[in-house]
Design a protein around this motif. Structure first.
Motif, PDB file in Angstrom:
ATOM      1  N   VAL A 277     -60.419 -33.024-107.031  1.00  0.00           N
ATOM      2  CA  VAL A 277     -59.307 -33.206-106.104  1.00  0.00           C
ATOM      3  C   VAL A 277     -58.070 -32.534-106.677  1.00  0.00           C
ATOM      4  O   VAL A 277     -57.718 -32.720-107.844  1.00  0.00           O
ATOM      5  N   MET A 278     -57.418 -31.745-105.847  1.00  0.00           N
ATOM      6  CA  MET A 278     -56.204 -31.021-106.224  1.00  0.00           C
ATOM      7  C   MET A 278     -54.996 -31.650-105.551  1.00  0.00           C
ATOM      8  O   MET A 278     -55.053 -32.024-104.380  1.00  0.00           O
ATOM      9  N   ILE A 279     -53.895 -31.791-106.282  1.00  0.00           N
ATOM     10  CA  ILE A 279     -52.595 -32.054-105.682  1.00  0.00           C
ATOM     11  C   ILE A 279     -51.698 -30.898-106.091  1.00  0.00           C
ATOM     12  O   ILE A 279     -51.691 -30.493-107.257  1.00  0.00           O
ATOM     13  N   ALA A 280     -50.983 -30.341-105.140  1.00  0.00           N
ATOM     14  CA  ALA A 280     -50.157 -29.170-105.437  1.00  0.00           C
ATOM     15  C   ALA A 280     -48.932 -29.153-104.541  1.00  0.00           C
ATOM     16  O   ALA A 280     -48.987 -29.587-103.388  1.00  0.00           O
ATOM     17  N   THR A 281     -47.832 -28.663-105.073  1.00  0.00           N
ATOM     18  CA  THR A 281     -46.697 -28.297-104.213  1.00  0.00           C
ATOM     19  C   THR A 281     -46.917 -26.850-103.794  1.00  0.00           C
ATOM     20  O   THR A 281     -47.364 -26.016-104.589  1.00  0.00           O
ATOM     21  N   PHE A 282     -46.606 -26.539-102.545  1.00  0.00           N
ATOM     22  CA  PHE A 282     -46.895 -25.203-102.040  1.00  0.00           C
ATOM     23  C   PHE A 282     -45.929 -24.828-100.926  1.00  0.00           C
ATOM     24  O   PHE A 282     -45.300 -25.692-100.290  1.00  0.00           O
ATOM     25  N   GLY A 283     -45.822 -23.539-100.698  1.00  0.00           N
ATOM     26  CA  GLY A 283     -45.077 -23.005 -99.566  1.00  0.00           C
ATOM     27  C   GLY A 283     -45.908 -21.934 -98.896  1.00  0.00           C
ATOM     28  O   GLY A 283     -46.875 -21.431 -99.483  1.00  0.00           O
ATOM     29  N   ILE A 284     -45.551 -21.589 -97.662  1.00  0.00           N
ATOM     30  CA  ILE A 284     -46.249 -20.548 -96.913  1.00  0.00           C
ATOM     31  C   ILE A 284     -45.261 -19.427 -96.633  1.00  0.00           C
ATOM     32  O   ILE A 284     -44.199 -19.660 -96.049  1.00  0.00           O
ATOM     33  N   SER A 285     -45.594 -18.220 -97.060  1.00  0.00           N
ATOM     34  CA  SER A 285     -44.690 -17.079 -96.916  1.00  0.00           C
ATOM     35  C   SER A 285     -44.608 -16.645 -95.456  1.00  0.00           C
ATOM     36  O   SER A 285     -45.377 -17.086 -94.596  1.00  0.00           O
ATOM     37  N   ALA A 286     -43.677 -15.737 -95.186  1.00  0.00           N
ATOM     38  CA  ALA A 286     -43.524 -15.211 -93.826  1.00  0.00           C
ATOM     39  C   ALA A 286     -44.787 -14.502 -93.361  1.00  0.00           C
ATOM     40  O   ALA A 286     -45.064 -14.431 -92.160  1.00  0.00           O
ATOM     41  N   SER A 287     -45.589 -13.994 -94.313  1.00  0.00           N
ATOM     42  CA  SER A 287     -46.835 -13.319 -93.950  1.00  0.00           C
ATOM     43  C   SER A 287     -47.989 -14.302 -93.744  1.00  0.00           C
ATOM     44  O   SER A 287     -49.102 -13.901 -93.381  1.00  0.00           O
ATOM     45  N   GLY A 288     -47.732 -15.595 -94.014  1.00  0.00           N
ATOM     46  CA  GLY A 288     -48.758 -16.610 -93.780  1.00  0.00           C
ATOM     47  C   GLY A 288     -49.593 -16.969 -94.981  1.00  0.00           C
ATOM     48  O   GLY A 288     -50.599 -17.690 -94.846  1.00  0.00           O
ATOM     49  N   VAL A 289     -49.227 -16.500 -96.176  1.00  0.00           N
ATOM     50  CA  VAL A 289     -49.987 -16.798 -97.397  1.00  0.00           C
ATOM     51  C   VAL A 289     -49.477 -18.092 -98.022  1.00  0.00           C
ATOM     52  O   VAL A 289     -48.263 -18.260 -98.233  1.00  0.00           O
ATOM     53  N   ALA A 290     -50.392 -19.012 -98.337  1.00  0.00           N
ATOM     54  CA  ALA A 290     -50.038 -20.283 -98.981  1.00  0.00           C
ATOM     55  C   ALA A 290     -50.091 -20.110-100.493  1.00  0.00           C
ATOM     56  O   ALA A 290     -51.142 -19.748-101.042  1.00  0.00           O
ATOM     57  N   ALA A 291     -48.964 -20.332-101.179  1.00  0.00           N
ATOM     58  CA  ALA A 291     -48.868 -20.133-102.620  1.00  0.00           C
ATOM     59  C   ALA A 291     -48.519 -21.442-103.314  1.00  0.00           C
ATOM     60  O   ALA A 291     -47.601 -22.152-102.904  1.00  0.00           O
ATOM     61  N   VAL A 292     -49.249 -21.730-104.380  1.00  0.00           N
ATOM     62  CA  VAL A 292     -49.046 -22.951-105.157  1.00  0.00           C
ATOM     63  C   VAL A 292     -47.868 -22.773-106.100  1.00  0.00           C
ATOM     64  O   VAL A 292     -47.724 -21.732-106.759  1.00  0.00           O
ATOM     65  N   GLU A 293     -47.025 -23.791-106.181  1.00  0.00           N
ATOM     66  CA  GLU A 293     -45.941 -23.808-107.156  1.00  0.00           C
ATOM     67  C   GLU A 293     -46.325 -24.618-108.392  1.00  0.00           C
ATOM     68  O   GLU A 293     -46.232 -24.136-109.510  1.00  0.00           O
ATOM     69  N   GLU A 294     -46.764 -25.849-108.199  1.00  0.00           N
ATOM     70  CA  GLU A 294     -47.250 -26.696-109.294  1.00  0.00           C
ATOM     71  C   GLU A 294     -48.546 -27.343-108.851  1.00  0.00           C
ATOM     72  O   GLU A 294     -48.754 -27.589-107.659  1.00  0.00           O
ATOM     73  N   VAL A 295     -49.412 -27.670-109.795  1.00  0.00           N
ATOM     74  CA  VAL A 295     -50.727 -28.198-109.437  1.00  0.00           C
ATOM     75  C   VAL A 295     -51.227 -29.153-110.509  1.00  0.00           C
ATOM     76  O   VAL A 295     -50.896 -29.010-111.687  1.00  0.00           O
ATOM     77  N   ALA A 296     -51.994 -30.145-110.093  1.00  0.00           N
ATOM     78  CA  ALA A 296     -52.673 -31.067-111.005  1.00  0.00           C
ATOM     79  C   ALA A 296     -54.043 -31.358-110.420  1.00  0.00           C
ATOM     80  O   ALA A 296     -54.287 -31.182-109.223  1.00  0.00           O
ATOM     81  N   MET A 297     -54.972 -31.802-111.277  1.00  0.00           N
ATOM     82  CA  MET A 297     -56.355 -32.005-110.865  1.00  0.00           C
ATOM     83  C   MET A 297     -56.850 -33.393-111.265  1.00  0.00           C
ATOM     84  O   MET A 297     -56.375 -33.990-112.239  1.00  0.00           O
ATOM     85  N   MET A 298     -57.835 -33.891-110.520  1.00  0.00           N
ATOM     86  CA  MET A 298     -58.465 -35.184-110.807  1.00  0.00           C
ATOM     87  C   MET A 298     -59.929 -35.118-110.371  1.00  0.00           C
ATOM     88  O   MET A 298     -60.238 -34.603-109.306  1.00  0.00           O
ATOM     89  N   VAL A 299     -60.821 -35.641-111.198  1.00  0.00           N
ATOM     90  CA  VAL A 299     -62.246 -35.693-110.862  1.00  0.00           C
ATOM     91  C   VAL A 299     -62.581 -37.070-110.304  1.00  0.00           C
ATOM     92  O   VAL A 299     -62.114 -38.087-110.824  1.00  0.00           O
ATOM     93  N   VAL A 300     -63.379 -37.093-109.224  1.00  0.00           N
ATOM     94  CA  VAL A 300     -63.839 -38.358-108.633  1.00  0.00           C
ATOM     95  C   VAL A 300     -65.342 -38.285-108.452  1.00  0.00           C
ATOM     96  O   VAL A 300     -65.929 -37.202-108.385  1.00  0.00           O
ATOM     97  N   ASN A 301     -65.979 -39.464-108.360  1.00  0.00           N
ATOM     98  CA  ASN A 301     -67.432 -39.478-108.194  1.00  0.00           C
ATOM     99  C   ASN A 301     -67.814 -39.383-106.722  1.00  0.00           C
ATOM    100  O   ASN A 301     -66.971 -39.139-105.861  1.00  0.00           O
TER     101      ASN A 301
END
Length: 396
Positions: A277-301
């Motif tokens: 599972v990913m949690i991330a802050t992100f924005g979408i550029s004028a061209s429509g590309v989603a870019a991550v600013e910060e990210v963290a991860m967690m494993v679940v069963n």
């Protein structure tokens, strides 16, 4: 069986009259009061998969009787304890006010190098005054009651239910002056027959991340299941399930991600039953590309219960196989050098059981902190698995 007071009327939870009342009480914003303890404990009504359910308010779980399904283990057994009253405060309406340590805006045409929390940030991540990105994910998981498991849920917790639980939890939280659910994007489970309606709702949900005009741009928070990482011309693409587009991650951020979340990535890659599972802050550029600013991860069963290592997975599997109800403890801002309860058995008699797993490399400071934690909660029965001593001890 639980009983609830709504207005001046008392209802049994299983009564048909109570079930029929819930939709109307939900629309009117009425608050049920659980009668498991004195004084009664305020709760709220949530809509989940077209059903109306009574859910506990933020940070009220320990006010319930241990025999009550809404009971939560003491907060000081997990990483939540240091955050209460600091990074997490509850207002008069029972809403949680969160102080976060990550930015929700982006300046300039390009982001500063995206970052995922690395070892050099440990001092920040142990700071109880604000929630790190990982701690925010843990809090959403805990308040969404996704750390809890009971046998009757087998086969009934898929991504659709996870998403609804997260969005319901976020609706009870505010941060930076706004409702967290307005800043949170969790992809809907994809269904071919409903793809056009899903796409329309996705466009609306992502409006807050779209680039427009000049000046600082608002970011959103995404929580999603990672499907795979694919090298791009520059950096990597994070492909997540239920979305038709990837999230872009710059090269330096990709290197930091692999360093900081080496254990999580290793666990996920080694077992196809686990989810990342990913949690991330992100924005979408004028061209429509989603870019991550910060990210963290967690494993679940496979039941979406978080885990830190193969030993926790073994314990969770044993408890699920024995059809035991349990609650998973989470680390939030705490480092791995500090103890937390791995699992709590709230229904064990005569006392709830706090289960700890001590790694083979744990030192004297860890053991002293664990002893203090256990001594501070004499109402809990401790169960400890010392990995260095071999196989799992007998379960309670």
């Amino acid at each position: 069986m639980r009983r609830f007071l709504i207005g001046d009327r008392l209802f049994e939870e299983a009564s048909s009259e109570f079930r029929a009342l819930l939709p109307r009480a939900y629309e009117q914003g009425l608050r049920p009061y659980c009668q498991c303890n004195e004084p009664p404990v305020a709760m709220y009504i949530a809509r989940l998969d077209e059903q109306h359910l009574v859910k506990r308010m933020p940070l009220t779980g320990r006010n319930h009787d241990p025999a009550c399904p809404s009971f939560e283990p003491p907060y000081d057994l997990s990483g939540l304890g240091p955050l209460i009253g600091n990074a997490i405060q509850v207002d008069a309406n029972g809403r949680a006010i969160l102080k976060i340590d990550f930015s929700m805006t982006k300046k300039g045409p390009r982001a500063a190098a995206s970052r995922s929390a690395g070892p050099q940030e440990s001092a920040i991540r142990n700071e109880p005054q604000k929630l790190s990105l990982r701690a925010t994910l843990h809090y959403l998981w805990e308040m969404g009651e996704l750390t809890e498991w009971q046998p009757s849920w087998t086969g009934k917790r898929g991504w659709g239910r996870v998403r609804t639980s997260l969005m319901n939890a976020a609706s009870q939280m505010t941060t930076r002056g706004g409702q967290l659910s307005d800043m949170l994007f969790v992809p809907e489970a994809f269904h071919q027959e409903d793809k056009e309606a899903i796409a329309a709702r996705r466009v609306t949900a992502l409006c807050g991340a779209q680039a427009s005009g000049t000046g600082p741009r608002k970011l959103m928070i995404a929580v999603a299941e990672v499907k795979e990482f694919i090298p791009a011309r520059v950096g990597h693409r994070i492909v997540v399930r239920h979305l038709p587009f990837p999230f872009m991650l710059e090269d330096q951020a990709w290197k930091r991600l692999n360093a900081r979340y080496e254990t999580e990535l290793e666990l996920w890659r080694a077992n196809d039953e686990l989810h990342l599972v990913m949690i991330a802050t992100f924005g979408i550029s004028a061209s429509g590309v989603a870019a991550v600013e910060e990210v963290a991860m967690m494993v679940v069963n496979e039941n979406w219960i978080p885990l830190e290592n193969v030993h926790e997975r073994h314990l969770l599997n044993r408890l699920a196989g024995l059809r035991r109800k349990f609650v998973k403890g989470l680390r939030f801002n705490l480092s791995h050098e500090q103890p937390i309860v791995s699992v709590t058995l709230p229904e064990q008699r005569p006392c709830p059981v706090a289960m700890f797993i001590v790694s083979a490399g744990a030192g004297g400071n860890y053991q002293r902190a664990l002893t203090e934690m256990i001594e501070a909660r004499p109402e809990m029965t401790p169960w400890i698995w010392y990995i260095a001593e071999g196989d799992m001890p007998q379960l309670p």
